[in-house]
Design a protein around this motif. Structure first.
Motif, PDB file in Angstrom:
ATOM      1  N   ILE A  24       0.833  -1.211   0.000  1.00  0.00           N
ATOM      2  CA  ILE A  24       0.000   0.000   0.000  1.00  0.00           C
ATOM      3  C   ILE A  24       0.864   1.256   0.000  1.00  0.00           C
ATOM      4  N   PHE A  25       2.124   1.117  -0.433  1.00  0.00           N
ATOM      5  CA  PHE A  25       3.064   2.221  -0.340  1.00  0.00           C
ATOM      6  C   PHE A  25       3.529   2.643  -1.728  1.00  0.00           C
ATOM      7  N   ASN A  26       3.433   3.921  -2.007  1.00  0.00           N
ATOM      8  CA  ASN A  26       3.879   4.503  -3.260  1.00  0.00           C
ATOM      9  C   ASN A  26       5.092   5.374  -2.958  1.00  0.00           C
ATOM     10  N   PHE A  27       6.276   4.966  -3.416  1.00  0.00           N
ATOM     11  CA  PHE A  27       7.514   5.683  -3.113  1.00  0.00           C
ATOM     12  C   PHE A  27       7.853   6.676  -4.221  1.00  0.00           C
ATOM     13  N   LEU A  28       8.329   7.857  -3.812  1.00  0.00           N
ATOM     14  CA  LEU A  28       8.841   8.862  -4.732  1.00  0.00           C
ATOM     15  C   LEU A  28      10.206   9.317  -4.224  1.00  0.00           C
ATOM     16  N   THR A  29      11.201   9.283  -5.093  1.00  0.00           N
ATOM     17  CA  THR A  29      12.526   9.791  -4.744  1.00  0.00           C
ATOM     18  C   THR A  29      12.658  11.191  -5.314  1.00  0.00           C
ATOM     19  N   ILE A  30      12.913  12.172  -4.461  1.00  0.00           N
ATOM     20  CA  ILE A  30      12.973  13.574  -4.876  1.00  0.00           C
ATOM     21  C   ILE A  30      14.415  14.046  -4.738  1.00  0.00           C
ATOM     22  N   ILE A  31      15.029  14.331  -5.888  1.00  0.00           N
ATOM     23  CA  ILE A  31      16.467  14.601  -5.978  1.00  0.00           C
ATOM     24  C   ILE A  31      16.692  16.074  -6.308  1.00  0.00           C
ATOM     25  N   PRO A  32      17.592  16.754  -5.585  1.00  0.00           N
ATOM     26  CA  PRO A  32      17.846  18.172  -5.893  1.00  0.00           C
ATOM     27  C   PRO A  32      18.581  18.339  -7.217  1.00  0.00           C
ATOM     28  N   GLY A  33      18.312  19.441  -7.896  1.00  0.00           N
ATOM     29  CA  GLY A  33      19.007  19.749  -9.137  1.00  0.00           C
ATOM     30  C   GLY A  33      18.530  18.905 -10.295  1.00  0.00           C
ATOM     31  N   ASP A  34      19.485  18.324 -10.986  1.00  0.00           N
ATOM     32  CA  ASP A  34      19.181  17.515 -12.161  1.00  0.00           C
ATOM     33  C   ASP A  34      20.307  16.502 -12.309  1.00  0.00           C
ATOM     34  N   ALA A  35      20.042  15.404 -12.961  1.00  0.00           N
ATOM     35  CA  ALA A  35      21.059  14.375 -13.189  1.00  0.00           C
ATOM     36  C   ALA A  35      20.639  13.553 -14.396  1.00  0.00           C
ATOM     37  N   PRO A  36      21.613  13.070 -15.171  1.00  0.00           N
ATOM     38  CA  PRO A  36      21.254  12.291 -16.359  1.00  0.00           C
ATOM     39  C   PRO A  36      20.679  10.915 -16.045  1.00  0.00           C
ATOM     40  N   GLN A  37      20.984  10.384 -14.845  1.00  0.00           N
ATOM     41  CA  GLN A  37      20.437   9.078 -14.460  1.00  0.00           C
ATOM     42  C   GLN A  37      20.429   9.003 -12.942  1.00  0.00           C
ATOM     43  N   SER A  38      19.264   8.773 -12.361  1.00  0.00           N
ATOM     44  CA  SER A  38      19.106   8.930 -10.912  1.00  0.00           C
ATOM     45  C   SER A  38      19.891   7.909 -10.097  1.00  0.00           C
TER      46      SER A  38
END
Length: 629
Positions: free
Chosen positions: A487-501
């Motif tokens: 029942i868990f929806n994960f979101l990874t929130i990364i500062p700035g920008d990157a070509p591949q997380s």
């Protein structure tokens, strides 16, 4: 007529339909019954004013866009006294306190159109709607073997036929004269104020400046504060009180001609002509709240458990918040996800809010009629001035932006971040990988009964150890994701920008990756680039938990308090899945169809970084119903 359903909702107004929709979006069997024939109510005005927090909630159940096509969107207000325009006025504070939301406006859409949209959405999700069915009786059998403990008898008002419906739970959203509340013997505590108000919807002509700006008010020496609101389809709503000294003049059998005459007098010195009158009403203002919002398997919502004036436009707004608070909890409980204690939080959270609305309404409704309650306002101020001050002091709450819940089972007090548990999680702007176009957080945290876990990574060069600690916990057999339902929806929130997380983080991301290009999202939640943090948003968008980035165990303990152990077979450790995947060779196909020699694959394929060789679990992404495309 359906004979068996998990949840039967009595009342086909906005609150009942939204309760049904919230349940249907989780796959719960639900039916909504309504005693009236809605087609005969087509001209009824009723509730229309919607505030930002309500629009946020409606957006998260995917009905708001349809409403926005119809509604009159208001971003302006004007007040008149003696025919002269004033910069400030009673409801001017609506528009200077609209901050902290992307819904920086208010709307008017008559209840008929809201109901049409909610009903269609309900039926599209598999819910059923039956009109002209009246509730007759409720019998509960606590020893029912199949958990369908309620037997509800209803009558078809068109044919007089009676039917029996078996259900697990019953929700009464059937208005202030609720049959569900009365049959459940739940007291409705409060009194009538003796105040009578007019409301009418019409197509009008007037010489009042800015008549279609959105909202306006006229300070009448006879009728007090007169409300003027633009509606959908070119209609205007006019509202005002009936002073006691005029009651004898109109009598009890008031006619439409008399209503028109009173409205023309109320908006003076401006002219008012009627092209058509869709609807009008004269009603008594009362303030009441149910002694309990739940009795065993019966719940109350909306006007069935709290009744007040329409002075602050809280009726439909409060009802929507009831519906979308109750539905995810009841739905999750019926799916076996939660302990029953989660159901208790519905009344714990919503009843104090209903009481707060009523307490404010007692003062507001008196001031609108020109009376200053004892102890209210500054000495020498007029009722109009006191009304303006009072509305300004309560407006953030009226807009729904200050509505929040106390610490409880679901709202765990934390010592990190800027947003306290029990408050709505702020909507913030994010970007998908590769995209330079921002989208709102609420667009990817839709309400389908799942919790949203936001991992604010911070700068990996500074938070690497905490990220690895969280990743290690999440991959371990001790992780709550292995012990509890999915029942868990994960979101990874990364500062700035990157070509591949994954490569940038040095670990595999948690769910889908999003970029916080200017750190504004992290700052809004109170997290720095040096530390990061984790936030849990409940299905209704309320913040339930916030913690430090590396505190995986503490995050798990939050869920272990109320989420039941999974009844499904235990999940295999993710590291085992990765090992199995990596053990399978990957081939390449030449143009002639011959398979080349298999080779080991690196560079992120099959979960391996070429430079760090860090194992990256391959997880399935959220389903379409859990995250908007």
């Amino acid at each position: 007529m359906i004979e068996r359903v998990d949840v039967l909702v009595c009342g086909g107004g906005p609150t009942g339909l939204l309760t049904g929709l919230g349940l249907a979006r989780q796959g719960i069997s639900v039916a909504v019954i309504e005693k009236c024939q809605k087609s005969e109510q087509a001209k009824f005005g009723r509730a229309s004013l919607l505030y930002p927090r309500t629009m946020e909630l409606l957006d998260q159940v995917d009905v708001w866009e349809h409403m926005a096509e119809i509604a009159h969107i208001s971003r302006g207000y004007v007040n008149y006294n003696g025919g002269k325009r004033l910069i400030s006025g009673t409801y001017h504070s609506i528009f200077n306190q609209l901050h902290g939301t992307y819904f920086d406006y208010v709307v008017n859409i008559r209840q008929k159109y809201s109901e049409d949209i909610f009903r269609k959405a309900l039926e599209e999700k598999g819910g059923s709607f039956y009109e002209q069915y009246e509730l007759l009786s409720i019998v509960q059998d606590d020893d029912a073997a199949d958990d369908y403990a309620l037997t509800v008898r209803v009558k078809n008002n068109a044919t007089a036929e009676e039917h029996q419906v078996k259900c697990k739970y019953l929700v009464g959203a059937d208005g202030k004269n609720s049959a569900v509340r009365q049959l459940s013997e739940i007291a409705f505590v409060g009194d009538d104020s003796g105040i009578k108000w007019f409301r009418m919807d019409a197509v009008v002509k007037t010489d009042m400046p800015d008549a279609r700006v959105g909202m306006a008010s006229i300070e009448s020496p006879i009728y007090g504060h007169v409300l003027w609101m633009c509606q959908d389809h070119g209609r205007t709503r006019i509202g005002f009180s009936l002073p006691p000294k005029l009651a004898d003049r109109f009598g009890t059998d008031i006619t439409e001609a008399q209503v028109r005459e009173a409205a023309q007098e109320a908006v003076a010195p401006f002219s008012l002509e009627f092209e058509t009158v869709d609807w009008w009403t004269l009603y008594s203002v009362g303030q009441r709240v149910a002694e309990t919002f739940r009795r065993k398997r019966v719940f109350l919502a909306g006007d069935a458990c709290h009744s007040h004036s329409s002075g602050a436009g809280q009726g439909m707004n409060a009802g929507a918040q009831d519906a979308l608070n109750l539905s995810w909890k009841l739905g999750g409980f019926l799916k076996g996800w939660y302990d029953e204690s989660v159901l208790d939080t519905y009344e714990e959270e919503r009843r104090p809010e209903a009481q707060r609305i009523i307490d404010q309404d007692k003062t507001l409704s008196a001031l609108i009629t020109g009376k200053i309650p004892e102890g209210v306002g500054r000495p020498g101020a007029t009722s109009f001035e006191v009304l303006g001050d009072f509305i300004a002091s309560t407006m953030r709450y009226t807009l729904g932006l200050d509505v929040h819940y106390e610490t409880n089972l679901l709202n765990q007090k934390a010592n990190i971040g800027l947003v306290s548990a029990g408050w709505p999680g702020p909507d913030v702007l994010l970007r998908r990988p590769g995209s330079r176009i921002s989208l709102r957080l609420h667009q990817v945290t839709k309400n389908v009964g799942r919790f949203h876990v936001l991992v604010f990574t911070g700068n990996p060069a500074l938070t690497g150890e905490s990220l690895r600690s969280l990743r290690s916990y999440m991959d371990s057999e001790d992780s709550f994701t292995h012990k509890r339902p999915d029942i868990f929806n994960f979101l990874t929130i990364i500062p700035g920008d990157a070509p591949q997380s994954d490569h940038y983080l040095g670990i595999s991301r948690f769910g889908k990756a999003f970029y916080d290009s200017d750190m504004s999202a992290a700052c809004k939640y109170g997290f720095s680039a040096a530390l990061g943090g984790v936030v849990v948003l409940r299905p209704d968008g309320i913040l339930g938990y916030s913690g430090e980035l590396g505190e995986g165990k503490e995050l798990g303990e939050y869920f272990l308090r109320f989420v039941k152990a999974s009844v499904e077979s235990p999940q295999e450790p993710i590291t085992k899945k990765v090992a199995e995947i990596e053990s399978k060779p990957t081939g390449e196909v030449e143009f002639d169809g011959e398979t080349t020699e298999t080779k080991p694959v690196a560079n992120g394929v099959n979960g391996v970084h070429a430079d760090t060789q860090t194992s990256i679990p391959i997880r399935e992404g959220p389903t379409e119903t859990s995250v908007a495309a």
